[in-house]
Scaffold this motif. Structure first.
Motif, PDB file in Angstrom:
ATOM      1  N   ALA A 125       0.847  -1.188   0.000  1.00 22.60           N
ATOM      2  CA  ALA A 125       0.000   0.000   0.000  1.00 22.60           C
ATOM      3  C   ALA A 125       0.883   1.238   0.000  1.00 22.60           C
ATOM      4  O   ALA A 125       1.502   1.575   1.016  1.00 22.60           O
ATOM      5  CB  ALA A 125      -0.937  -0.002   1.209  1.00 22.60           C
ATOM      6  N   SER A 161      -6.522  -6.204  -1.814  1.00 23.16           N
ATOM      7  CA  SER A 161      -6.509  -5.770  -0.412  1.00 23.16           C
ATOM      8  C   SER A 161      -7.557  -6.479   0.434  1.00 23.16           C
ATOM      9  O   SER A 161      -7.382  -6.600   1.649  1.00 23.16           O
ATOM     10  CB  SER A 161      -6.690  -4.252  -0.326  1.00 23.16           C
ATOM     11  OG  SER A 161      -7.750  -3.818  -1.134  1.00 23.16           O
ATOM     12  N   ARG A 162      -8.629  -6.950  -0.161  1.00 24.08           N
ATOM     13  CA  ARG A 162      -9.624  -7.693   0.625  1.00 24.08           C
ATOM     14  C   ARG A 162      -9.132  -9.104   0.945  1.00 24.08           C
ATOM     15  O   ARG A 162      -9.454  -9.662   1.989  1.00 24.08           O
ATOM     16  CB  ARG A 162     -10.952  -7.787  -0.132  1.00 24.08           C
ATOM     17  CG  ARG A 162     -11.694  -6.477  -0.238  1.00 24.08           C
ATOM     18  CD  ARG A 162     -13.113  -6.681  -0.758  1.00 24.08           C
ATOM     19  NE  ARG A 162     -13.761  -5.414  -1.009  1.00 24.08           N
ATOM     20  CZ  ARG A 162     -14.320  -4.649  -0.074  1.00 24.08           C
ATOM     21  NH1 ARG A 162     -14.304  -5.042   1.178  1.00 24.08           N
ATOM     22  NH2 ARG A 162     -14.889  -3.497  -0.395  1.00 24.08           N
ATOM     23  N   HIS A 191      -5.195  -7.302   8.892  1.00 20.03           N
ATOM     24  CA  HIS A 191      -6.548  -6.771   9.048  1.00 20.03           C
ATOM     25  C   HIS A 191      -6.985  -6.840  10.519  1.00 20.03           C
ATOM     26  O   HIS A 191      -6.632  -7.780  11.242  1.00 20.03           O
ATOM     27  CB  HIS A 191      -7.529  -7.553   8.185  1.00 20.03           C
ATOM     28  CG  HIS A 191      -7.362  -7.295   6.713  1.00 20.03           C
ATOM     29  ND1 HIS A 191      -8.001  -6.270   6.048  1.00 20.03           N
ATOM     30  CD2 HIS A 191      -6.597  -7.923   5.783  1.00 20.03           C
ATOM     31  CE1 HIS A 191      -7.644  -6.287   4.776  1.00 20.03           C
ATOM     32  NE2 HIS A 191      -6.792  -7.280   4.585  1.00 20.03           N
ATOM     33  N   LEU A 195      -8.960  -0.735  10.605  1.00 19.83           N
ATOM     34  CA  LEU A 195      -8.593  -0.850   9.193  1.00 19.83           C
ATOM     35  C   LEU A 195      -9.822  -1.275   8.410  1.00 19.83           C
ATOM     36  O   LEU A 195     -10.379  -2.357   8.653  1.00 19.83           O
ATOM     37  CB  LEU A 195      -7.469  -1.866   8.993  1.00 19.83           C
ATOM     38  CG  LEU A 195      -7.167  -2.293   7.541  1.00 19.83           C
ATOM     39  CD1 LEU A 195      -6.918  -1.095   6.647  1.00 19.83           C
ATOM     40  CD2 LEU A 195      -5.981  -3.253   7.501  1.00 19.83           C
ATOM     41  N   THR A 196     -10.250  -0.406   7.503  1.00 20.03           N
ATOM     42  CA  THR A 196     -11.447  -0.663   6.706  1.00 20.03           C
ATOM     43  C   THR A 196     -11.100  -0.674   5.224  1.00 20.03           C
ATOM     44  O   THR A 196     -10.438   0.248   4.732  1.00 20.03           O
ATOM     45  CB  THR A 196     -12.521   0.419   6.952  1.00 20.03           C
ATOM     46  OG1 THR A 196     -12.817   0.467   8.348  1.00 20.03           O
ATOM     47  CG2 THR A 196     -13.782   0.126   6.162  1.00 20.03           C
ATOM     48  N   VAL A 197     -11.529  -1.719   4.541  1.00 15.39           N
ATOM     49  CA  VAL A 197     -11.483  -1.727   3.073  1.00 15.39           C
ATOM     50  C   VAL A 197     -12.787  -1.092   2.625  1.00 15.39           C
ATOM     51  O   VAL A 197     -13.842  -1.719   2.663  1.00 15.39           O
ATOM     52  CB  VAL A 197     -11.332  -3.153   2.517  1.00 15.39           C
ATOM     53  CG1 VAL A 197     -11.237  -3.126   1.005  1.00 15.39           C
ATOM     54  CG2 VAL A 197     -10.117  -3.842   3.121  1.00 15.39           C
ATOM     55  N   CYS A 212      -8.825  -1.483  -4.247  1.00 13.44           N
ATOM     56  CA  CYS A 212      -9.677  -0.880  -3.222  1.00 13.44           C
ATOM     57  C   CYS A 212      -9.050   0.346  -2.578  1.00 13.44           C
ATOM     58  O   CYS A 212      -7.864   0.628  -2.735  1.00 13.44           O
ATOM     59  CB  CYS A 212      -9.963  -1.899  -2.120  1.00 13.44           C
ATOM     60  SG  CYS A 212     -10.716  -3.425  -2.689  1.00 13.44           S
ATOM     61  N   GLU A 213      -9.892   1.051  -1.840  1.00 14.41           N
ATOM     62  CA  GLU A 213      -9.443   2.103  -0.939  1.00 14.41           C
ATOM     63  C   GLU A 213      -9.351   1.531   0.476  1.00 14.41           C
ATOM     64  O   GLU A 213     -10.196   0.743   0.899  1.00 14.41           O
ATOM     65  CB  GLU A 213     -10.422   3.279  -0.952  1.00 14.41           C
ATOM     66  CG  GLU A 213     -10.420   4.061  -2.249  1.00 14.41           C
ATOM     67  CD  GLU A 213     -11.364   5.252  -2.234  1.00 14.41           C
ATOM     68  OE1 GLU A 213     -11.194   6.137  -3.084  1.00 14.41           O
ATOM     69  OE2 GLU A 213     -12.262   5.291  -1.367  1.00 14.41           O
ATOM     70  N   LEU A 214      -8.299   1.919   1.187  1.00 10.85           N
ATOM     71  CA  LEU A 214      -8.120   1.510   2.573  1.00 10.85           C
ATOM     72  C   LEU A 214      -8.191   2.738   3.474  1.00 10.85           C
ATOM     73  O   LEU A 214      -7.623   3.782   3.148  1.00 10.85           O
ATOM     74  CB  LEU A 214      -6.762   0.832   2.779  1.00 10.85           C
ATOM     75  CG  LEU A 214      -6.423  -0.378   1.913  1.00 10.85           C
ATOM     76  CD1 LEU A 214      -5.045  -0.907   2.288  1.00 10.85           C
ATOM     77  CD2 LEU A 214      -7.465  -1.468   2.062  1.00 10.85           C
TER      78      LEU A 214
END
Length: 388
Positions: A125, A161-162, A191, A195-197, A212-214
């Motif tokens: 990232a 990222s997920r 994770h 921390l949110t995807v 994705c956005e993190l």
């Protein structure tokens, strides 16, 4: 001379095995998976069994480390079938290299055996919404708090990222340091709370795998997540990792360009106009000749950079050259493949439209080509010329 002649017998077998996997397992299903934007779970599982995720990891940690030349050719084969499959292992390999080169022994033992089998998937990232290629403008911070780092900020365009269990996060552990890159570190983040995807980004191509956005909001990473155990080395560590990353992107471009050339060559021999196969018309023949020539040159440039890397030399300029030339070559070949196919090239029933949508990613990914030119120019000056 075959391009595989640069490899050992065992490495030739690795490339040939992946080539057979692409022809038998990927090509029959890729069109439906790509058009429905479906994650290729079954294909990823087969890649794990083939050992693709362990190609940068030594045997002592459960992998099957190969030369960089072999890695480039394996990546080319995967991208020839579907560029997204190469993307599904690209960032993973960069993180494996980072841990191998800079990680503590505990970090190596913790992550590398699982990464070799694909049980642990990894990504990196770097990019932020307002920063792009300007990494020193990043705002994501990690503040030491007792036995942990508290991470705040956001990242974007993070592939896998997920589904990745570990994220190599480039962040600022000392935001006040000047110049800014000296205050950067890499944390091996997993994770958890904070921390949110946040969302999957819609894309022109590169379907099937998520980008994705993190969002980090008070995420606590243990102090031993710091790569190498020393703050302030993150920028230099990541730049070394990106040498592998840019070679991987160059190899993806080779695969997409090769697939487009193979399809265009086959179609030009089958399709007739004015009483002859269209390849006999000079304009079409010229497209094919130029594509084959530039693709061969791009592959040799990538393999040259790979050999330099295997020799232990710094290859930021060479990897940048390979990524720059191969990606621009793929873009031109895919466009001309659409032209050769005529109206069918615009149809989703033919694969050339997918190649044309996938090719632009390599131009902007892993540092835009404009950035690559800056890197190449700076290194030319620093080294005193091309052959100094």
């Amino acid at each position: 001379m075959s391009v595989l002649d640069v490899l050992s017998g065992d490495e030739r077998m690795v490339v040939q095995t992946v080539r057979e996997f692409v022809d038998k397992e990927v090509k029959p299903v890729v069109r439906d998976l790509e058009h429905s934007d479906t994650y290729p779970e079954a294909l990823i599982e087969q890649m794990k069994r083939l050992g693709v995720y362990g190609l940068a990891i030594p045997e002592e940690y459960g992998g099957n480390a190969v030369s960089m030349s072999c890695y480039v050719l394996v990546t080319e084969e995967l991208a020839r079938g579907w560029m997204s499959l190469a993307g599904a292992m690209g960032g993973h390999t960069v993180v494996a290299k980072l841990i191998l080169l800079f990680g503590t022994e505990e970090q190596k033992r913790r992550y590398l055996p699982g990464m070799a089998t694909g049980e642990i998937r990894a990504t990196m990232a770097l990019t932020e919404p307002g920063g792009g290629s300007d990494l020193q403008a990043m705002r994501t911070t990690a503040r030491r708090d007792g036995d942990a780092y508290v991470v705040d900020g956001g990242k974007t365009w993070i592939t896998n990222s997920r589904r990745s269990q570990v994220i190599a996060l480039l962040c600022k552990t000392d935001p006040d340091t000047v110049p800014g890159h000296k205050g950067m570190s890499i944390l091996l983040v997993e994770h958890g709370p904070g921390l949110t995807v946040s969302r999957d980004l819609p894309k022109l191509g590169y379907k099937g795998v998520e980008s994705c956005e993190l969002v980090f909001d008070g995420h606590r990473a243990p102090a031993d997540a710091l790569l190498g155990g020393v703050e302030g080395n993150g920028f230099a560590q990541m730049m070394k990792g990106l040498e592998t990353g840019r070679l991987q992107v160059a190899a993806r471009a080779l695969g997409v360009g090769r697939a487009a050339l193979e399809d265009a060559l086959a179609y030009a021999q089958e399709r007739e106009s004015f009483g002859k196969p269209i390849w006999r018309h000079q304009s079409i023949g010229n497209y094919l000749a130029d594509a084959a020539t530039s693709l061969t040159a791009a592959r040799q440039l990538a393999l040259y950079a790979a050999r330099e890397a295997d020799a232990g030399r710094r290859v930021d300029m060479e990897a940048g050259m390979a990524k720059l030339f191969a990606s621009e070559t793929a873009m031109q070949i895919t466009l001309n493949a659409v032209r050769i196919h005529g109206g069918y090239g615009y149809s989703t029933e033919f694969d050339v439209e997918r190649y044309f949508r996938d090719a632009p990613l390599m131009i902007v990914g892993e540092g835009t080509n404009e950035i690559q030119r800056n890197v190449i120019a700076a290194q030319l000056v620093k080294r005193g010329g091309l052959d100094a």
